[in-house]
Design an enzyme around this catalytic site. Structure first.
Site, PDB file in Angstrom:
ATOM      1  CE  LYS A  33      -4.035   1.840   2.473  1.00  0.00           C
ATOM      2  NZ  LYS A  33      -5.008   1.561   3.554  1.00  0.00           N
ATOM      3  CB  SER A 108      -8.260   3.330   2.772  1.00  0.00           C
ATOM      4  OG  SER A 108      -7.435   2.683   3.735  1.00  0.00           O
ATOM      5  CB  SER A 132      -8.653   0.664   5.661  1.00  0.00           C
ATOM      6  OG  SER A 132      -9.269   1.918   5.719  1.00  0.00           O
TER       7      SER A 132
END
Length: 427
Positions: A33, A108, A132
């Site tokens: 990420k 997310s 997330s």
């Protein structure tokens, strides 16, 4: 990161052929990420104004990957400052769900879920402060683990926020267990990181004697009929295999949980985002809404008010779970979110209008109770073509149990779809 990844793969091959000191992730591709900083690489947090910012050091998750022999070959998208459950930014555009590109892969960690579902990576890193990791796992038919607070080290100063955590995503329980074991442990940058740590596996639990609490709505969350049916199907296969499955109720409302969560964000994450984005002209609507909602909640409630409310929720969960080994509930209340939607005016689920679209996810309660490990696994597919998922919630720091139950669900109700077949772009 093709050239670096290719060099890393060659180094991994040579190390493997040498046959000694083989680390657990040797040669495996991992997409990180973007918020998991790589020294010398940009660290934008999805913000146009920060597109040229460069990280000076590796995030603790990245350090663990390097020690474990992983090949970091790609980085994945997230919404601005990871503050939404959809994944689109002015900087990177719209991240779409490979199962149906009209819809979002969640957020997310939406880029991680999309990359895994499309077969673009073997493993991926994620983070979770309100769902997330679990929201994109459910939305993409993948597996995600929200580790209990402190299990996986984070980056100061926000690693001190007891709602947050970094963690793994993959396409199977065994893959996620492998990555969890590589990431967990102490890091000198994060004083909250635990040692010694637990090691998890993927051996299915024995259903005989297994006690499962089923709670479809966590109080009054308006769960879609397709999502409920998939959740109950998971409960049914567990019961058919010999587990004791009993339905329980919790005295929660989605509004109460959201108010508690935003009170917390209003005193920590909201001010952090506001400070980091001060003077930025081009913030997404969802970012502005998050900052405003967090600020308003902090004006209504003190930090002590928030701690008191959190303790009440934690006590209510502990009481409901006391006779059981795990709690089973849906991950998302709805089958899918539009890929380019911002939902700043709320969202309609069934016949009910929710003030905040975060109320369409059943994840935030387990950040309020963030010592509880939660494994998110697939439960089926909705008529949208987008997968649905369930959360397996454990008692505080009982990580091994949620992996064993997740592996049992995977065995009894196998997710055989494999990679997503890319749908055509929507007109």
């Amino acid at each position: 990161m093709f050239e670096e990844a290719l060099a890393g793969a060659r180094e991994a091959e040579a190390r493997y052929r040498a046959g000694d000191d083989i680390p657990p992730l040797l040669g495996l591709t991992v997409a990180t990420k973007e918020k998991h900083a790589l020294a010398g690489r940009t660290l934008s947090q999805g913000l146009v104004a920060c597109r040229d910012d460069v990280a000076t050091q590796d995030h603790p998750v990245v350090s663990a990957l390097r020690r474990s022999g992983a090949v970091i070959h790609a980085r994945t998208t997230s919404p601005e400052f990871s503050c939404a459950t959809v994944t689109h930014t002015r900087l990177w555009g719209v991240t779409r769900n490979p199962w149906n590109t009209r819809y979002s892969p969640g957020g997310s960690s939406g880029g991680a879920g999309a990359a895994l579902a499309a077969g673009m990576t073997t493993l991926a890193t994620a983070s979770d402060i309100a769902g997330s990791t679990r929201v994109p796992a459910a939305s993409t038919g993948t597996v995600g683990f929200k580790a209990p607070y402190g299990r996986i080290p984070g980056q100061p100063p926000l690693s001190a926020d007891h709602y947050r955590g970094d963690g793994p995503m993959g396409r199977s329980v065994a893959d996620v267990a492998l990555l969890t074991n590589a990431l967990a442990g102490r890091h000198p940058a994060d004083h909250t990181s635990l040692w010694p740590t637990a090691t998890v596996g993927a051996e299915p639990a024995d259903p005989a004697g297994l006690r499962v609490a089923l709670c479809v709505r966590l109080g009054d969350y308006p769960v879609d009929t397709e999502v409920e049916a998939a959740t109950r199907a998971v409960a049914d296969v567990l019961a058919s295999a010999g587990a004791l499955v009993e339905e329980v109720e919790l005295p929660w409302t989605s509004r109460r949980i959201t108010e508690i969560g935003f009170t917390h964000f209003g005193h920590i994450l909201g001010p952090a985002i506001a400070a980091a984005t001060q003077g930025h002209e081009h913030l997404a609507g969802y970012t502005r809404r998050f900052i405003a909602d967090a600020r308003a909640a902090a004006e209504r409630h003190t930090f002590l008010d928030g701690l008191t409310a959190q303790a009440q929720v934690q006590g209510e969960l502990a009481a409901a779970m006391a006779p059981f080994d795990v709690l089973l509930c849906p991950t998302n209340a709805i089958p899918a979110l539009e890929a380019d939607g911002s939902y700043t005016d709320g969202i309609v689920v069934g016949e009910r209008r929710l003030e905040h679209y975060w109320e369409s996810h059943l994840t935030l309660p387990f950040n309020i109770a963030n010592r509880c490990p939660v494994l998110a696994v697939p439960s089926g597919r909705a008529s949208t073509g987008v997968p649905t998922g369930v959360q397996i919630v454990g008692h505080p720091y009982d990580d091994g149990r949620v992996f064993a139950v997740g592996a049992l669900v995977e065995q009894l109700r196998p997710w055989s779809a494999g990679y997503a077949e890319l749908a055509p772009e929507p007109h």
